[in-house]
Design a protein around this motif. Structure first.
Motif, PDB file in Angstrom:
ATOM      1  N   ARG A   7      26.972 160.184  -6.217  1.00 12.83           N
ATOM      2  CA  ARG A   7      25.724 160.703  -6.742  1.00 12.83           C
ATOM      3  C   ARG A   7      25.838 162.125  -7.268  1.00 12.83           C
ATOM      4  N   SER A   8      26.980 162.766  -7.074  1.00 11.38           N
ATOM      5  CA  SER A   8      27.077 164.176  -7.438  1.00 11.38           C
ATOM      6  C   SER A   8      26.927 164.410  -8.930  1.00 11.38           C
ATOM      7  N   GLY A   9      27.219 163.401  -9.740  1.00 11.44           N
ATOM      8  CA  GLY A   9      27.126 163.583 -11.173  1.00 11.44           C
ATOM      9  C   GLY A   9      25.793 163.152 -11.750  1.00 11.44           C
ATOM     10  N   SER A  10      24.805 162.913 -10.911  1.00 11.78           N
ATOM     11  CA  SER A  10      23.528 162.420 -11.403  1.00 11.78           C
ATOM     12  C   SER A  10      22.852 163.465 -12.274  1.00 11.78           C
ATOM     13  N   GLY A  11      22.258 163.018 -13.384  1.00 10.38           N
ATOM     14  CA  GLY A  11      21.571 163.912 -14.299  1.00 10.38           C
ATOM     15  C   GLY A  11      20.085 163.701 -14.255  1.00 10.38           C
ATOM     16  N   PRO A  12      19.361 164.332 -15.190  1.00 11.84           N
ATOM     17  CA  PRO A  12      17.901 164.211 -15.202  1.00 11.84           C
ATOM     18  C   PRO A  12      17.410 162.773 -15.284  1.00 11.84           C
ATOM     19  N   GLY A  13      18.097 161.937 -16.070  1.00 12.53           N
ATOM     20  CA  GLY A  13      17.667 160.550 -16.196  1.00 12.53           C
ATOM     21  C   GLY A  13      17.731 159.806 -14.880  1.00 12.53           C
ATOM     22  N   GLN A  14      18.789 160.017 -14.144  1.00 13.07           N
ATOM     23  CA  GLN A  14      18.920 159.337 -12.850  1.00 13.07           C
ATOM     24  C   GLN A  14      17.918 159.894 -11.849  1.00 13.07           C
ATOM     25  N   ARG A  15      17.697 161.194 -11.870  1.00 15.83           N
ATOM     26  CA  ARG A  15      16.731 161.791 -10.944  1.00 15.83           C
ATOM     27  C   ARG A  15      15.327 161.254 -11.198  1.00 15.83           C
ATOM     28  N   GLY A  47      16.202 148.286 -18.999  1.00 16.87           N
ATOM     29  CA  GLY A  47      17.524 148.701 -19.453  1.00 16.87           C
ATOM     30  C   GLY A  47      17.846 150.133 -19.075  1.00 16.87           C
ATOM     31  N   ARG A  48      16.825 150.980 -19.063  1.00 13.88           N
ATOM     32  CA  ARG A  48      17.049 152.378 -18.682  1.00 13.88           C
ATOM     33  C   ARG A  48      17.474 152.473 -17.219  1.00 13.88           C
ATOM     34  N   VAL A  49      16.860 151.653 -16.383  1.00 14.35           N
ATOM     35  CA  VAL A  49      17.227 151.640 -14.967  1.00 14.35           C
ATOM     36  C   VAL A  49      18.631 151.069 -14.794  1.00 14.35           C
ATOM     37  N   TYR A  50      18.924 149.959 -15.471  1.00 13.64           N
ATOM     38  CA  TYR A  50      20.221 149.313 -15.329  1.00 13.64           C
ATOM     39  C   TYR A  50      21.355 150.154 -15.927  1.00 13.64           C
ATOM     40  N   HIS A  51      21.029 151.122 -16.743  1.00 11.34           N
ATOM     41  CA  HIS A  51      22.049 152.023 -17.277  1.00 11.34           C
ATOM     42  C   HIS A  51      22.702 152.812 -16.138  1.00 11.34           C
ATOM     43  N   TYR A  52      21.932 153.073 -15.087  1.00 10.86           N
ATOM     44  CA  TYR A  52      22.432 153.858 -13.951  1.00 10.86           C
ATOM     45  C   TYR A  52      22.723 153.023 -12.712  1.00 10.86           C
ATOM     46  N   TYR A  53      22.016 151.914 -12.560  1.00  6.67           N
ATOM     47  CA  TYR A  53      22.100 151.151 -11.312  1.00  6.67           C
ATOM     48  C   TYR A  53      22.287 149.666 -11.576  1.00  6.67           C
ATOM     49  N   ARG A  54      23.109 149.042 -10.743  1.00  9.84           N
ATOM     50  CA  ARG A  54      23.340 147.609 -10.868  1.00  9.84           C
ATOM     51  C   ARG A  54      22.298 146.786 -10.113  1.00  9.84           C
ATOM     52  N   ALA A  55      21.783 147.355  -9.008  1.00 10.20           N
ATOM     53  CA  ALA A  55      20.905 146.566  -8.141  1.00 10.20           C
ATOM     54  C   ALA A  55      19.853 147.449  -7.487  1.00 10.20           C
ATOM     55  N   LYS A  56      18.774 146.824  -7.085  1.00 10.91           N
ATOM     56  CA  LYS A  56      17.683 147.522  -6.404  1.00 10.91           C
ATOM     57  C   LYS A  56      18.161 148.177  -5.118  1.00 10.91           C
ATOM     58  N   ALA A  57      19.056 147.509  -4.407  1.00 11.79           N
ATOM     59  CA  ALA A  57      19.555 148.068  -3.147  1.00 11.79           C
ATOM     60  C   ALA A  57      20.266 149.388  -3.368  1.00 11.79           C
ATOM     61  N   ASP A  58      20.993 149.517  -4.479  1.00 10.00           N
ATOM     62  CA  ASP A  58      21.672 150.776  -4.776  1.00 10.00           C
ATOM     63  C   ASP A  58      20.668 151.903  -4.998  1.00 10.00           C
ATOM     64  N   ILE A  59      19.566 151.590  -5.669  1.00 10.19           N
ATOM     65  CA  ILE A  59      18.531 152.604  -5.899  1.00 10.19           C
ATOM     66  C   ILE A  59      17.914 153.021  -4.575  1.00 10.19           C
ATOM     67  N   PHE A  60      17.607 152.046  -3.739  1.00 11.84           N
ATOM     68  CA  PHE A  60      17.003 152.340  -2.446  1.00 11.84           C
ATOM     69  C   PHE A  60      17.900 153.259  -1.625  1.00 11.84           C
ATOM     70  N   LEU A  61      19.173 152.944  -1.597  1.00 13.01           N
ATOM     71  CA  LEU A  61      20.105 153.749  -0.823  1.00 13.01           C
ATOM     72  C   LEU A  61      20.206 155.170  -1.367  1.00 13.01           C
ATOM     73  N   ASP A  62      20.153 155.326  -2.670  1.00 13.31           N
ATOM     74  CA  ASP A  62      20.178 156.667  -3.255  1.00 13.31           C
ATOM     75  C   ASP A  62      18.913 157.443  -2.908  1.00 13.31           C
ATOM     76  N   VAL A  63      17.780 156.773  -2.865  1.00 15.86           N
ATOM     77  CA  VAL A  63      16.539 157.436  -2.457  1.00 15.86           C
ATOM     78  C   VAL A  63      16.664 157.920  -1.009  1.00 15.86           C
ATOM     79  N   VAL A  64      17.194 157.062  -0.149  1.00 19.67           N
ATOM     80  CA  VAL A  64      17.376 157.427   1.263  1.00 19.67           C
ATOM     81  C   VAL A  64      18.314 158.619   1.386  1.00 19.67           C
ATOM     82  N   LEU A  65      19.439 158.568   0.688  1.00 20.49           N
ATOM     83  CA  LEU A  65      20.416 159.657   0.765  1.00 20.49           C
ATOM     84  C   LEU A  65      19.833 160.956   0.232  1.00 20.49           C
ATOM     85  N   THR A  66      19.039 160.872  -0.836  1.00 22.62           N
ATOM     86  CA  THR A  66      18.415 162.067  -1.385  1.00 22.62           C
ATOM     87  C   THR A  66      17.484 162.707  -0.363  1.00 22.62           C
ATOM     88  N   GLY A  67      16.676 161.883   0.292  1.00 18.62           N
ATOM     89  CA  GLY A  67      15.760 162.408   1.286  1.00 18.62           C
ATOM     90  C   GLY A  67      16.494 163.057   2.450  1.00 18.62           C
TER      91      GLY A  67
END
Length: 210
Positions: A7-15, A47-67
């Protein structure tokens, strides 16, 4: 493509995706939330979401890690401030935690539900992310336990099991994320609630002077 472990390379779009996802997961929970729900909050296509993430679970985990990262980033420098007495450090750590439960409500509501992540650990990458979440949780709890232990050794706090005492303290703080309505609160309310909770936790551990 991003994963919860890179996640260290995440940009504004991913945030922006994570901000929208945190709200969606808070409203509907993991199971009921869809990629469409997240895209709708972004006012974008899937498509904008899938540009950064393959699955909903990956997004959820990134939200958890961010918090969790936000909690650790705020508490760690307070915990190691050797020139500040442990009683004051614990108060500030509790105040910071309470504030995040209100000002970053969506992320923190998802983060405090991380115990449910065992349901997402079927894929190897998700299992690794779960291990990271558990390690971060333990690291965060240890910050509080170390300060409580120091206060106990200095005679400021009661003779408690420092690690065990951390559990109800953080449980009380985490509960704020469930009852606090960020749409109805303001900054003065955040400060008042955070101070009340910090007082409650420190006073509950303080050694009686009678």
């Amino acid at each position: 493509m991003s994963s919860p472990l890179s996640r260290s390379g995440s940009g504004p779009g991913q945030r922006e995706i994570l901000e929208a996802a945190a709200i969606a997961f808070t409203r509907s929970g993991f199971a009921a939330t869809t990629i469409d729900d997240i895209a709708d909050l972004l006012k974008a296509t899937k498509g904008r979401v899938y540009h950064y993430y393959r699955a909903k679970a990956d997004i959820f985990l990134d939200v958890v890690l961010t918090g969790m990262e936000e909690m650790i980033a705020g508490a760690q420098p307070i915990a190691v401030a050797a020139d500040v007495e442990p009683e004051s450090r614990l108060w500030r750590m509790a105040h910071h935690h309470a504030g995040l439960m209100m000002t970053r409500n969506s992320f923190q509501r998802v983060a405090v539900q991380a115990v449910e992540m065992h349901r997402l650990s079927e894929a190897p990458a998700q299992a690794q992310a779960l291990e990271k979440v558990i390690a971060m949780r333990d690291q965060y709890e240890q910050l509080f336990a170390d300060v409580i232990e120091e206060g106990k050794q200095k005679g400021v706090f009661r003779d408690v099991d420092s690690r065990l005492a951390t559990k109800p303290a953080l449980g009380a703080l985490n509960w704020i994320s469930l009852w606090y309505d960020p749409d109805r609160g303001d900054w003065s309310t955040v400060q008042r609630v955070a101070s009340e909770y910090a007082d409650f936790i420190v006073n509950g551990l303080r050694r009686s002077r009678a």
